[in-house]
Design an enzyme around this catalytic site. Structure first.
Site, PDB file in Angstrom:
ATOM      1  N   THR B 161      19.972  12.333 -43.150  1.00  0.00           N
ATOM      2  CA  THR B 161      20.944  13.440 -43.229  1.00  0.00           C
ATOM      3  C   THR B 161      20.516  14.527 -42.238  1.00  0.00           C
ATOM      4  O   THR B 161      20.861  14.442 -41.065  1.00  0.00           O
ATOM      5  CB  THR B 161      21.055  14.003 -44.662  1.00  0.00           C
ATOM      6  N   LYS B 187      13.729   8.637 -46.094  1.00  0.00           N
ATOM      7  CA  LYS B 187      14.461   9.752 -45.513  1.00  0.00           C
ATOM      8  C   LYS B 187      14.086  11.011 -46.289  1.00  0.00           C
ATOM      9  O   LYS B 187      13.721  10.961 -47.463  1.00  0.00           O
ATOM     10  CB  LYS B 187      15.964   9.531 -45.571  1.00  0.00           C
ATOM     11  N   THR B 198      18.217  14.704 -50.245  1.00  0.00           N
ATOM     12  CA  THR B 198      16.790  14.651 -50.398  1.00  0.00           C
ATOM     13  C   THR B 198      16.065  13.407 -50.018  1.00  0.00           C
ATOM     14  O   THR B 198      16.397  12.758 -49.064  1.00  0.00           O
ATOM     15  CB  THR B 198      16.441  14.950 -51.863  1.00  0.00           C
ATOM     16  N   GLU B 282      12.419  20.697 -42.880  1.00  0.00           N
ATOM     17  CA  GLU B 282      13.426  21.486 -42.162  1.00  0.00           C
ATOM     18  C   GLU B 282      12.789  22.680 -41.453  1.00  0.00           C
ATOM     19  O   GLU B 282      12.190  23.543 -42.091  1.00  0.00           O
ATOM     20  CB  GLU B 282      14.509  21.942 -43.131  1.00  0.00           C
ATOM     21  N   ASN B 405      19.782  25.915 -43.598  1.00  0.00           N
ATOM     22  CA  ASN B 405      20.256  25.958 -44.970  1.00  0.00           C
ATOM     23  C   ASN B 405      21.287  27.032 -45.259  1.00  0.00           C
ATOM     24  O   ASN B 405      21.997  26.963 -46.261  1.00  0.00           O
ATOM     25  CB  ASN B 405      19.067  26.059 -45.922  1.00  0.00           C
ATOM     26  N   SER B 410      28.884  25.003 -43.869  1.00  0.00           N
ATOM     27  CA  SER B 410      29.974  25.703 -43.179  1.00  0.00           C
ATOM     28  C   SER B 410      30.387  24.966 -41.906  1.00  0.00           C
ATOM     29  O   SER B 410      29.700  24.107 -41.432  1.00  0.00           O
ATOM     30  CB  SER B 410      29.581  27.140 -42.868  1.00  0.00           C
TER      31      SER B 410
END
Lengths: 410, 410
Positions: B161, B187, B198, B282, B405, B410
């Site tokens: 993802t 992942k 997750t 991230e 995040n 959006s």
């Protein structure tokens, strides 16, 4: 000049003078230059003191010293004092740090003619650096000379670190035969931001009340106020809340219905100051109340509320104005509290977002997106299991928080 | 194109084919366009399955389904399958979500001729949106047609993802009469990043081993591997780790010294994959091992290690390359574990920073500042109280985490 938080109140409030409490602040150059960084409060003979402190196992020398002194039984006519510096927290400084506390409180005791056991101190700033205590003791005569009932705002400014505005709150209570006044100041911009020595709160009142009663009322209201805010989940080594009651109001001793009114007023001042700390949360642009109801126990209500309020993903969604309620679901799930997917209800303000294990079919993403544009938000989670509830207040997590904390010492 | 994490391995490793395990991946357009987003694994008759899952109380329908199926006793010659989609986590989607799991696993069961109770599924992506399961079931024939022992890297890519690189690891064990192979994919880019569904991990081996033994070995090694990483402290609704042992190696059944070697090899693959997840945390630019020793209990060691590894202030200091050890002291203090200021020792790698309640007098700030320039860091805290220890791995907290995040939906 640091920009002031967009959540700051319009102005510092008018705080009533508290008979028997005098304030002063000076530039001592502990770390910052060209600003006041030490404040002194002189409290009249007969003042009752109460306090609550961080439970950190690495709490600072000042905190341990305050705790030891509050456990002593003072002479009835003993005065008291509070001395606070910003710029250095004197935490994790070992026996050298303990000696610095003794030097500073000793100098104040001598200058004011009060026992050292009645001089309370706090230090806020970087952890692990020796406190240049001689810079503070050298200024004690200037501080004593400047004491006045009117300098409370200056005192609030002297204890700021990464704060963007000074914090104050006040209340009055009608006592028997006179008015009781309460005035408090606080610092904190992270409840919870160890390098900055974190949250310090001082509340003053002219109420006549025993130390034991004052401590009882204070302890009873800490959970719903200061223990219900979180900026970044990082508990400090220096959190300190001291309340001083000078007993100089014309009103009779606080008891009965006046005691109830006094407690309500004191709790209101505590809550106001606590919310101002969140409003000055590092990098904050939104104030969020997380309200949990329907929990199976008080402990579960707190677990869920803090799990949501401390979730980096919830807090970044708020920063991005993203009505990302899935992250609230996940934070409920990880909390360790009893929860049942199919009984959970989630609301943004009055907007029903999800219930019965599923998104509310009438909910439109635009409703949520519109709601998130507001500056003050309410996330209401009902667990549908019991009657316990808890509200906590937090702010969003923005890039500014990273900038402030990645660069604080450099 | 997303930039690849600076902590990524140079290349996807060479994974050995696992006899009895075939892979395929297709573009189903669940949410992403122009990339593979569904993977299928076919496992030969006689395959033993084991798994561990998120303990979240709001875990997804797929997770509950896997747990229920693993509790059943399979026929000795039953085959098995795993189907995984990215782009939608099918979490908090109520009974509609449960029906989607049944539709997807049912379609695979029919196409492969295995019982539905042996088809395991995962979904990863946004929470709370209905899964367009017909897009997946429509592609099952293509998936089946494409199955091959050589497509494991493609499978690893299909489940990404916000990951910036696919994750794989392998090991071989000398068994009695032949070689045992282990190959795993994962992942995750947040261990722990609920919107993105997750962490998913699939490990395959040709070992001959019973389901009970496989589960025992797996469960024993989860705490020291996947339960010892944290990117952002946010536990997902979908964390899934499945191990499949096809039994098709020439080596005899795993037992005795081979069992020990197999466990070591499997634990090594688990640890390798776990660290790759942190390396793709991230916004991560640094990999940090937090090593706690000298704790009074295992529970205390874990409390302190996670308190440091999840502290936003510690993680932002790492991002800013600031040797801010005071924040480590504060994180120890807030952990709730037994700790004594004067017994605490803190090291950056081999550099003695603080001991005996005080900064090491020989420590120079420049040493710490230099150390923090490295890409892989070790923070070693000895509590000086007992013999318990725990290592956890985390990454820094950067503005990029906030960007990812705050903008994900959006």
């Amino acid at each position: 000049m640091k920009p002031v938080s967009p959540l700051a109140p319009a102005a510092f409030p008018v705080l009533p003078p508290i008979k028997g409490a005098e304030f002063a602040a000076v530039e001592a150059g502990v770390r910052y230059q060209n600003r006041k960084d030490v404040m002194l409060v002189r409290l009249a003979p007969g003042t009752a003191m109460a306090g609550v402190f961080t439970r950190s196992s690495t709490r600072s020398g000042c905190v341990r010293d305050c705790q030891a002194k509050l456990a002593l039984k003072p002479a009835a006519d003993a005065g008291a004092a509070i001395i606070v510096n910003s710029g250095n927290s004197n935490a994790f400084t070992g026996k050298v740090g303990d000696a610095a506390v003794a030097a500073v409180t000793g100098a104040v005791a001598e200058a004011l003619g009060v026992p050292a056991s009645r001089v309370f101190s706090s230090s806020t700033g970087v952890i692990g650096e020796p406190l240049p205590h001689e810079r503070i003791t050298a200024k004690v005569p200037d501080l004593v000379a400047a004491l006045t009932e009117d300098a409370v705002e200056m005192a609030a400014q002297a204890i700021m670190t990464t704060d963007t505005f000074p914090k104050g709150a006040a209340a009055t209570v009608q006592g028997e035969g006179g008015t009781i006044h309460i005035a408090g100041i606080a610092k904190g911009s992270g409840m919870i931001a160890p390098d900055m020595a974190t949250m310090l709160v001082y509340i003053f009142t002219d109420a006549k009340i025993s130390q034991a009663n004052l401590q009882k009322i204070l302890s009873r209201n800490v959970d719903a106020t200061f223990n219900s805010i979180t900026v970044d989940s990082d508990t400090s080594t220096s959190d300190t809340l001291l309340v001083a009651a000078t007993g100089q109001s014309e009103a009779a001793e606080v008891k009965g219905t006046v005691a109830k009114a006094f407690e309500t007023a004191l709790a209101g001042v505590m809550r106001d100051l606590a919310l101002q700390v969140v409003r000055d949360g590092e990098g904050a642009t939104k104030l969020v109340e997380v309200r949990v109801t329907g929990a199976a126990s008080d402990e579960d209500a707190a677990k869920v509320a803090f799990s949501i309020a401390n979730s980096p993903l919830v807090k970044t969604a708020v920063a991005g104005q993203d009505p990302n309620w899935g992250r609230i679901v996940a934070a409920v799930g990880k909390s360790g509290a009893q929860a049942d997917r199919d009984l959970l209800t989630i609301r943004f303000g009055d907007i029903l977002v999800a219930e019965k294990g599923w998104r509310n079919p009438d909910y439109q993403e635009e409703q949520g997106a519109n709601y998130m544009l507001g500056q003050e938000l309410l996330f209401h989670v009902d667990l549908g299991l019991g009657k316990s509830k808890r509200s906590v207040w937090t702010c969003d997590l923005t890039s500014r928080y990273i900038e402030i904390n990645a660069d604080y010492r450099s």
